[in-house]
Design a protein around this motif. Structure first.
Motif, PDB file in Angstrom:
ATOM      1  N   ARG A  77       4.182  14.414   3.471  1.00  0.00           N
ATOM      2  CA  ARG A  77       2.835  13.829   3.033  1.00  0.00           C
ATOM      3  C   ARG A  77       1.753  14.740   3.892  1.00  0.00           C
ATOM      4  NH1 ARG A  77       1.185  11.101  -1.726  1.00  0.00           N
ATOM      5  NH2 ARG A  77      -0.345   9.917  -0.421  1.00  0.00           N
ATOM      6  N   ALA A  78       2.254  14.681   5.249  1.00  0.00           N
ATOM      7  CA  ALA A  78       1.258  15.317   6.580  1.00  0.00           C
ATOM      8  C   ALA A  78       1.296  16.697   6.396  1.00  0.00           C
ATOM      9  CB  ALA A  78       1.947  14.721   7.811  1.00  0.00           C
ATOM     10  N   GLN A  79       2.386  17.349   5.985  1.00  0.00           N
ATOM     11  CA  GLN A  79       2.243  18.824   5.831  1.00  0.00           C
ATOM     12  C   GLN A  79       1.872  19.442   4.459  1.00  0.00           C
ATOM     13  OE1 GLN A  79       5.952  20.718   7.935  1.00  0.00           O
ATOM     14  NE2 GLN A  79       6.406  18.778   7.949  1.00  0.00           N
ATOM     15  N   LEU A  80       2.144  18.638   3.408  1.00  0.00           N
ATOM     16  CA  LEU A  80       1.645  18.845   1.938  1.00  0.00           C
ATOM     17  C   LEU A  80       1.147  17.656   1.472  1.00  0.00           C
ATOM     18  CD1 LEU A  80       4.993  20.527   0.744  1.00  0.00           C
ATOM     19  CD2 LEU A  80       2.704  21.697   1.292  1.00  0.00           C
ATOM     20  N   PRO A  81      -0.381  17.595   1.610  1.00  0.00           N
ATOM     21  CA  PRO A  81      -1.247  16.448   1.470  1.00  0.00           C
ATOM     22  C   PRO A  81      -1.004  16.175   0.024  1.00  0.00           C
ATOM     23  CG  PRO A  81      -2.189  17.725   3.245  1.00  0.00           C
ATOM     24  CD  PRO A  81      -1.221  18.331   2.747  1.00  0.00           C
ATOM     25  N   GLY A  82      -0.810  14.987  -0.382  1.00  0.00           N
ATOM     26  CA  GLY A  82      -0.871  14.693  -1.759  1.00  0.00           C
ATOM     27  C   GLY A  82       0.301  14.582  -2.646  1.00  0.00           C
ATOM     28  N   THR A  83       1.207  15.206  -1.760  1.00  0.00           N
ATOM     29  CA  THR A  83       2.869  15.457  -2.584  1.00  0.00           C
ATOM     30  C   THR A  83       3.196  13.990  -3.139  1.00  0.00           C
ATOM     31  OG1 THR A  83       3.577  17.159  -1.038  1.00  0.00           O
ATOM     32  CG2 THR A  83       5.193  16.034  -2.436  1.00  0.00           C
ATOM     33  N   PRO A  84       3.526  13.986  -4.403  1.00  0.00           N
ATOM     34  CA  PRO A  84       3.630  12.437  -5.012  1.00  0.00           C
ATOM     35  C   PRO A  84       5.123  12.023  -4.373  1.00  0.00           C
ATOM     36  CG  PRO A  84       3.113  13.917  -6.674  1.00  0.00           C
ATOM     37  CD  PRO A  84       3.084  14.816  -5.669  1.00  0.00           C
ATOM     38  N   VAL A  85       5.229  10.876  -3.976  1.00  0.00           N
ATOM     39  CA  VAL A  85       6.521  10.065  -3.240  1.00  0.00           C
ATOM     40  C   VAL A  85       6.622   8.849  -3.728  1.00  0.00           C
ATOM     41  CG1 VAL A  85       7.528   9.418  -1.293  1.00  0.00           C
ATOM     42  CG2 VAL A  85       6.220  11.746  -1.178  1.00  0.00           C
ATOM     43  N   LEU A  86       7.780   8.747  -4.307  1.00  0.00           N
ATOM     44  CA  LEU A  86       8.111   7.210  -4.831  1.00  0.00           C
ATOM     45  C   LEU A  86       9.323   6.919  -3.641  1.00  0.00           C
ATOM     46  CD1 LEU A  86       8.151   4.940  -6.571  1.00  0.00           C
ATOM     47  CD2 LEU A  86       9.489   5.873  -8.229  1.00  0.00           C
ATOM     48  N   VAL A  87       9.167   5.818  -2.892  1.00  0.00           N
ATOM     49  CA  VAL A  87      10.251   5.367  -2.283  1.00  0.00           C
ATOM     50  C   VAL A  87      10.966   4.221  -2.589  1.00  0.00           C
ATOM     51  CG1 VAL A  87      10.489   4.091   0.115  1.00  0.00           C
ATOM     52  CG2 VAL A  87       8.913   5.952   0.002  1.00  0.00           C
ATOM     53  N   LEU A  88      12.125   4.140  -2.568  1.00  0.00           N
ATOM     54  CA  LEU A  88      12.886   3.238  -3.056  1.00  0.00           C
ATOM     55  C   LEU A  88      13.792   2.643  -1.706  1.00  0.00           C
ATOM     56  CD1 LEU A  88      14.759   4.824  -6.148  1.00  0.00           C
ATOM     57  CD2 LEU A  88      12.965   3.276  -6.253  1.00  0.00           C
ATOM     58  N   VAL A 116       1.667   7.764  -4.684  1.00  0.00           N
ATOM     59  CA  VAL A 116       2.620   7.221  -3.558  1.00  0.00           C
ATOM     60  C   VAL A 116       3.042   5.824  -4.199  1.00  0.00           C
ATOM     61  CG1 VAL A 116       1.016   6.137  -2.317  1.00  0.00           C
ATOM     62  CG2 VAL A 116       3.277   6.596  -1.240  1.00  0.00           C
ATOM     63  N   GLY A 117       4.453   5.508  -4.199  1.00  0.00           N
ATOM     64  CA  GLY A 117       4.754   4.320  -4.529  1.00  0.00           C
ATOM     65  C   GLY A 117       5.957   3.758  -3.898  1.00  0.00           C
ATOM     66  N   TYR A 118       6.263   2.617  -3.719  1.00  0.00           N
ATOM     67  CA  TYR A 118       7.120   1.864  -2.820  1.00  0.00           C
ATOM     68  C   TYR A 118       7.623   0.543  -3.740  1.00  0.00           C
ATOM     69  CZ  TYR A 118       9.272   0.435   1.681  1.00  0.00           C
ATOM     70  OH  TYR A 118      10.379  -0.041   2.737  1.00  0.00           O
ATOM     71  N   LEU A 119       9.025   0.869  -4.156  1.00  0.00           N
ATOM     72  CA  LEU A 119       9.628  -0.062  -5.053  1.00  0.00           C
ATOM     73  C   LEU A 119      10.961  -0.513  -4.253  1.00  0.00           C
ATOM     74  CD1 LEU A 119       9.282   1.508  -8.476  1.00  0.00           C
ATOM     75  CD2 LEU A 119       7.838  -0.336  -7.477  1.00  0.00           C
ATOM     76  N   LEU A 120      11.390  -1.751  -4.269  1.00  0.00           N
ATOM     77  CA  LEU A 120      12.615  -2.221  -4.245  1.00  0.00           C
ATOM     78  C   LEU A 120      13.859  -1.762  -5.105  1.00  0.00           C
ATOM     79  CD1 LEU A 120      11.809  -5.821  -2.692  1.00  0.00           C
ATOM     80  CD2 LEU A 120      11.724  -3.756  -1.459  1.00  0.00           C
ATOM     81  N   LYS A 121      15.110  -1.601  -4.411  1.00  0.00           N
ATOM     82  CA  LYS A 121      15.899  -0.878  -5.377  1.00  0.00           C
ATOM     83  C   LYS A 121      16.489  -1.707  -6.611  1.00  0.00           C
ATOM     84  CE  LYS A 121      18.117   2.445  -2.357  1.00  0.00           C
ATOM     85  NZ  LYS A 121      19.370   2.961  -1.634  1.00  0.00           N
ATOM     86  N   ASP A 122      16.055  -2.920  -6.524  1.00  0.00           N
ATOM     87  CA  ASP A 122      16.504  -3.652  -7.760  1.00  0.00           C
ATOM     88  C   ASP A 122      15.493  -3.276  -8.964  1.00  0.00           C
ATOM     89  OD1 ASP A 122      14.167  -5.084  -7.161  1.00  0.00           O
ATOM     90  OD2 ASP A 122      15.042  -7.124  -6.744  1.00  0.00           O
ATOM     91  N   VAL A 153       1.582   2.765  -6.567  1.00  0.00           N
ATOM     92  CA  VAL A 153       2.389   1.768  -7.355  1.00  0.00           C
ATOM     93  C   VAL A 153       3.455   1.087  -6.371  1.00  0.00           C
ATOM     94  CG1 VAL A 153       4.316   1.381  -9.131  1.00  0.00           C
ATOM     95  CG2 VAL A 153       2.517   3.174  -9.647  1.00  0.00           C
ATOM     96  N   LEU A 154       3.099  -0.188  -6.177  1.00  0.00           N
ATOM     97  CA  LEU A 154       3.841  -0.935  -4.823  1.00  0.00           C
ATOM     98  C   LEU A 154       4.601  -2.183  -5.907  1.00  0.00           C
ATOM     99  CD1 LEU A 154       1.071  -1.020  -2.090  1.00  0.00           C
ATOM    100  CD2 LEU A 154       2.785   0.621  -2.595  1.00  0.00           C
ATOM    101  N   ASP A 155       5.735  -2.276  -5.225  1.00  0.00           N
ATOM    102  CA  ASP A 155       6.543  -3.515  -5.715  1.00  0.00           C
ATOM    103  C   ASP A 155       5.847  -4.738  -5.294  1.00  0.00           C
ATOM    104  OD1 ASP A 155       8.534  -5.829  -5.192  1.00  0.00           O
ATOM    105  OD2 ASP A 155       9.688  -4.400  -6.346  1.00  0.00           O
ATOM    106  N   PRO A 156       5.601  -5.710  -6.125  1.00  0.00           N
ATOM    107  CA  PRO A 156       4.892  -7.031  -5.607  1.00  0.00           C
ATOM    108  C   PRO A 156       5.354  -7.670  -4.336  1.00  0.00           C
ATOM    109  CG  PRO A 156       5.536  -7.423  -7.917  1.00  0.00           C
ATOM    110  CD  PRO A 156       6.222  -5.979  -7.478  1.00  0.00           C
ATOM    111  N   GLN A 157       6.502  -7.553  -4.019  1.00  0.00           N
ATOM    112  CA  GLN A 157       7.031  -7.866  -2.844  1.00  0.00           C
ATOM    113  C   GLN A 157       6.343  -7.150  -1.471  1.00  0.00           C
ATOM    114  OE1 GLN A 157      11.256  -9.445  -2.262  1.00  0.00           O
ATOM    115  NE2 GLN A 157      11.386  -9.132  -4.480  1.00  0.00           N
ATOM    116  N   VAL A 158       6.269  -5.694  -1.688  1.00  0.00           N
ATOM    117  CA  VAL A 158       5.793  -4.986  -0.587  1.00  0.00           C
ATOM    118  C   VAL A 158       4.278  -5.317  -0.442  1.00  0.00           C
ATOM    119  CG1 VAL A 158       5.242  -2.651  -0.126  1.00  0.00           C
ATOM    120  CG2 VAL A 158       7.479  -3.052  -1.215  1.00  0.00           C
ATOM    121  N   VAL A 159       3.794  -5.586  -1.539  1.00  0.00           N
ATOM    122  CA  VAL A 159       2.146  -5.888  -1.415  1.00  0.00           C
ATOM    123  C   VAL A 159       2.137  -7.236  -0.687  1.00  0.00           C
ATOM    124  CG1 VAL A 159       0.049  -6.951  -2.674  1.00  0.00           C
ATOM    125  CG2 VAL A 159       1.388  -4.730  -3.616  1.00  0.00           C
ATOM    126  N   SER A 160       2.916  -8.292  -1.125  1.00  0.00           N
ATOM    127  CA  SER A 160       3.027  -9.378  -0.349  1.00  0.00           C
ATOM    128  C   SER A 160       2.999  -9.252   1.071  1.00  0.00           C
ATOM    129  CB  SER A 160       3.921 -10.398  -0.953  1.00  0.00           C
ATOM    130  OG  SER A 160       3.768 -10.663  -2.320  1.00  0.00           O
TER     131      SER A 160
END
Length: 231
Positions: free
Chosen positions: A88-99, A119-125, A146-153
């Motif tokens: 994201r630092a080298q290619l700003p705005g690159t869509p990334v979904l973290v699991l 950008v998103g951060y979801l838990l693997k379940d 898109v963030l998993d509710p547990q990540v938000v919490s």
């Protein structure tokens, strides 16, 4: 609270085929994701097992979105997340979904802190909930956060001592959490049984209390959730 199948169907927009880079060191999970994504009409242009390979694959293929595991070789701690930050630092705005099976708070905040969206951060379940996962992937590719509710919490819990968030009412906190999960104003209104104008008023109050004036160049919905994180 996860969306019910009916709610997910109402919120879902038509999904377009995507070109995807996938990074996960667990071979079985990686191959399973490749099959799942391919069956949904997407093209996995690269499937890799470590952070440097992820960075190289993204630069080579310029995918519509990268799906990234957090813990990969050699230390199995946070290599994937740090590689995503590097992309994201080298290619700003690159869509990334973290699991991940874990919430890595500091790096999650850093990944999200540029306010660029996509950008998103979801838990693997979540992967077991196929439609929810695929919908999240499509939304991230379109530029949503898109963030998993547990990540938000977890992210919000670390900020409860901060004065700006202390100024929010319980209803405003509830809207803030739903905003961070990537829900539109219409979806928030439906979930909370509010009118559209009431949702807009509450969100305006959140922005005002967090010191986020109107500015089309910044994604205030993301910045509202991440206010003061990493400070």
């Amino acid at each position: 609270m996860p969306l019910t199948p009916a709610e997910a169907a109402r919120d879902r927009e038509p999904r377009e085929p995507l070109r995807i880079v996938l990074a996960d060191d667990a071979v079985l999970l990686r191959e399973g994701l490749v099959r799942l994504l391919t069956d949904d009409g997407h093209q996995v242009v690269a499937a890799v097992g470590d952070g440097p390979a992820l960075v190289e694959a993204v630069f080579t293929h310029r995918p519509d979105v990268a799906v990234v595991d957090v813990r990969m070789p050699p230390t199995h701690t946070d290599e994937g997340l740090r590689a995503a930050i590097s992309v994201r630092a080298q290619l700003p705005g690159t869509p990334v979904l973290v699991l991940s099976q874990y919430v890595e708070e500091s790096y999650a905040a850093e990944l999200l802190a540029d306010g660029a969206g996509a950008v998103g951060y979801l838990l693997k379940d979540r992967v077991a909930r196929v439609e929810e996962f695929l919908d999240a992937l499509a939304r991230v590719a379109r530029g949503a956060t898109v963030l998993d509710p547990q990540v938000v919490s977890r992210l919000l819990a670390g900020q409860r001592r901060k004065a700006p968030l202390d100024a929010l009412t319980p209803r405003e906190r509830e809207l803030l959490a739903l905003m961070a999960e990537g829900h539109s104003n219409t979806a928030i209104a439906r979930r909370l049984a509010l009118s559209g104008s009431a949702v807009e008023k509450h969100i305006g109050n959140v922005f005002a209390k967090l010191g986020l004036p109107p500015d089309d160049s910044r994604h205030r919905r993301v910045l509202a959730v991440l206010a003061h994180l990493g400070s």
